[in-house]
Design an enzyme around this catalytic site. Structure first.
Site, PDB file in Angstrom:
ATOM      1  N   ASN A 169       0.802  -1.236   0.000  1.00  0.00           N
ATOM      2  CA  ASN A 169       0.000   0.000   0.000  1.00  0.00           C
ATOM      3  C   ASN A 169       0.831   1.280   0.000  1.00  0.00           C
ATOM      4  OD1 ASN A 169       0.788  -0.624   2.618  1.00  0.00           O
ATOM      5  ND2 ASN A 169      -1.109   0.072   3.563  1.00  0.00           N
ATOM      6  N   GLU A 264       5.696  -3.842  11.762  1.00  0.00           N
ATOM      7  CA  GLU A 264       4.350  -3.293  11.905  1.00  0.00           C
ATOM      8  C   GLU A 264       3.434  -4.204  11.121  1.00  0.00           C
ATOM      9  OE1 GLU A 264       1.050  -2.080  10.710  1.00  0.00           O
ATOM     10  OE2 GLU A 264       2.170  -0.609   9.555  1.00  0.00           O
ATOM     11  N   CYS A 298      -3.009   0.525   7.197  1.00  0.00           N
ATOM     12  CA  CYS A 298      -2.933  -0.107   8.516  1.00  0.00           C
ATOM     13  C   CYS A 298      -3.544   0.790   9.582  1.00  0.00           C
ATOM     14  CB  CYS A 298      -1.493  -0.454   8.855  1.00  0.00           C
ATOM     15  SG  CYS A 298      -0.356   0.930   8.713  1.00  0.00           S
TER      16      CYS A 298
END
Length: 496
Positions: A169, A264, A298
């Site tokens: 992304n 992450e 996210c």
């Protein structure tokens, strides 16, 4: 544009090359990996399918290059990073074009990502000079039982070879957020870009190549994770892994061994709305937070936990804003564009169908064409629905009505994720109490979750990650402390 002009050397025929030893190369495998355009659902680009031998060579060469790079003056490292940042921003158009075609990022957002990435590299260069240019001086007699017979000098030294694995992304921004701290700290870097987003990443790497970094200091290997993924993450020559993505990160952390990890791994960011909140502000942030880039972030708002007394009003305001969102191809700068892949679209649809079966209220008709899913707000979602807990990574947002603040906090903390959360209230005391109670790496007060600005700390709890990101934290994480102790024959203050 893409693959033309200064970028002509990174492509051979219709296949983009990989980068190793300061050169653009074709893989000896003779194979390529296709990148599907989410809008057309046809092959847009092809990249090399690197072999394990090529990966091994890149890492071994990175080890040698790092030894010399660590001896390069700090100001020179910063100078090269500033140069790369300028080149990156200069060529924002062709890189943005790749983002539009590979990951269906709206055109204006694609340009913003590239410019933001250049700014991140420059900021990192400046911050690195400050952080790494300082050390500590300690004396032994500050600890009980010691005379002043020892002087300790501490400094930060590089880890070695950093493996960077960004997600689809933000394949440029989340790549440079790993590359720049690694390089300023004196490390070498091996980049494994995501398949969707690989060509944008290759263009970005060429900007670093044009800046004149030493050969083998930066490598970029492409290919299927199933073939080179474990080989990369378990390679004994890798000294640090910085990964952004999903569940794969948990598997990596179990296999990586005793090396520093920065990870992450996603979130289920909760938005808690209290009765005294500014409802227009809430609605604007829910739509921005939940539906920007089709929810494929996210830090997107993933679940709205709203007090029952204001739930009807919030839902109506959000519905009105959702109705104004434009849906279509990224070239037209639409708000909602196709999600990245068929498997993503199918997963999102599975969550929607589960919610429908269990009685959620559909505020819009569910509509899908190929990978394109129209924005959908689901009201009256209950904890027994998958959408209440699972991360859709798409333009679908559940609303859970709560009867108390404690109920909202409990739902937030019951999640296995803990990346970010947000709370909307005019009462700063309540906001701080709720922030302290939420088990997330960051809590936003009166704003939707967000990763930036890029120098802010960014971290997750529980399954959302390991370690902290943000420019300063990344530089510190990609270094280790080195101490030199000077031992004196007699306490230094006796001469006085």
């Amino acid at each position: 544009m893409a693959g033309n002009g200064v970028f002509a050397e990174i492509i051979d025929g219709d296949v983009f090359k990989f980068y190793s030893e300061g050169e653009w190369k074709n893989s000896s495998s003779g194979k390529s990996v296709s990148i599907i355009n989410p809008t057309t659902r046809k092959t847009q680009y092809k990249v090399q399918a690197c072999t394990q031998e090529e990966v091994n060579k890149a890492i071994e060469n990175a080890k040698s290059a790092q030894k010399l790079w660590a001896k390069t003056p700090l100001w020179k490292r910063a100078e090269l990073l500033h140069k790369a940042a300028a080149i990156l921003k200069e060529h924002k158009a062709p890189i943005a074009e790749c983002l539009v075609k590979e990951i269906a990022k709206p055109a204006k957002d694609a340009v913003t990502e590239v410019v933001r990435s250049g700014d991140l590299v420059s900021y990192c260069a400046e911050e690195g000079v400050r952080i790494l240019g300082e050390g500590k001086f300690l004396v032994s007699d500050s600890f009980p039982g010691n005379e002043r017979t020892k002087y300790c000098l501490t400094s930060k030294i590089p880890l070695g070879v950093v493996l960077a694995i960004p997600p689809f992304n933000y394949p440029v921004n989340l790549a440079v957020s790993k590359i720049a701290p690694a390089l300023i700290a004196g490390n070498s870097l091996v980049l494994k870009p995501p398949t969707q987003g690989a060509v944008a990443a290759l263009h970005m790497v060429h900007c670093f190549h044009l800046a004149g970094f030493p050969k083998s200091l930066i490598s970029c290997v492409t290919g299927k994770g199933s073939e080179i993924g474990d080989f990369l993450t378990m390679h004994p020559g890798v000294n640090c892994i910085s990964f952004t993505g999903g569940d794969t990160g948990i598997a990596i952390s179990k296999k990586a061994g005793m090396i520093p990890l920065q990870m992450e791994l996603g979130g289920k960011d909760a938005c808690i709305v209290l009765e005294d909140a500014d409802l227009d502000l809430v609605a604007a942030n829910i739509v921005k937070g939940g539906f920007s880039y089709s929810g494929q972030r996210c830090t997107a708002v993933k679940v709205v936990l709203v007090m029952e007394s204001i739930a009807d009003a919030i839902v109506e305001k959000v519905k009105a804003k959702v109705a104004k969102l434009t849906v279509g191809p990224p070239e037209d700068d639409c708000d909602i564009t196709p999600v990245v892949s068929e498997s993503s679209a199918n997963f999102i649809e599975g969550l929607v169908m589960d919610a429908k079966q269990k009685g959620a209220t559909f505020c819009q008709e569910y509509k899908r064409e190929g990978y394109l899913i129209w924005p959908l707000l689901l009201d009256n979602v209950r904890p027994d629905m998958r959408i209440a807990w699972e991360e859709p990574f798409g333009p679908v947002l559940p609303v859970i009505r709560i009867s108390s603040v404690e109920e909202g906090i409990h739902h937030c903390n019951a999640s296995n994720f803990g990346l970010q959360g947000c709370v909307f209230t005019r009462d700063i005391n309540k906001a701080m109490l709720i922030s302290d109670a939420m088990e997330t790496g960051t809590v936003q007060i009166n704003s939707a979750p967000a990763r930036g600005p890029d120098h802010f700390p960014f971290q997750g709890l529980k399954d959302s990650g390991i370690g902290s990101q943000g420019i300063t934290n990344s530089i510190n994480m990609m270094t280790k402390i080195k101490s030199t102790v000077i031992n004196l024959p007699t306490p230094s203050y006796t001469l006085g």
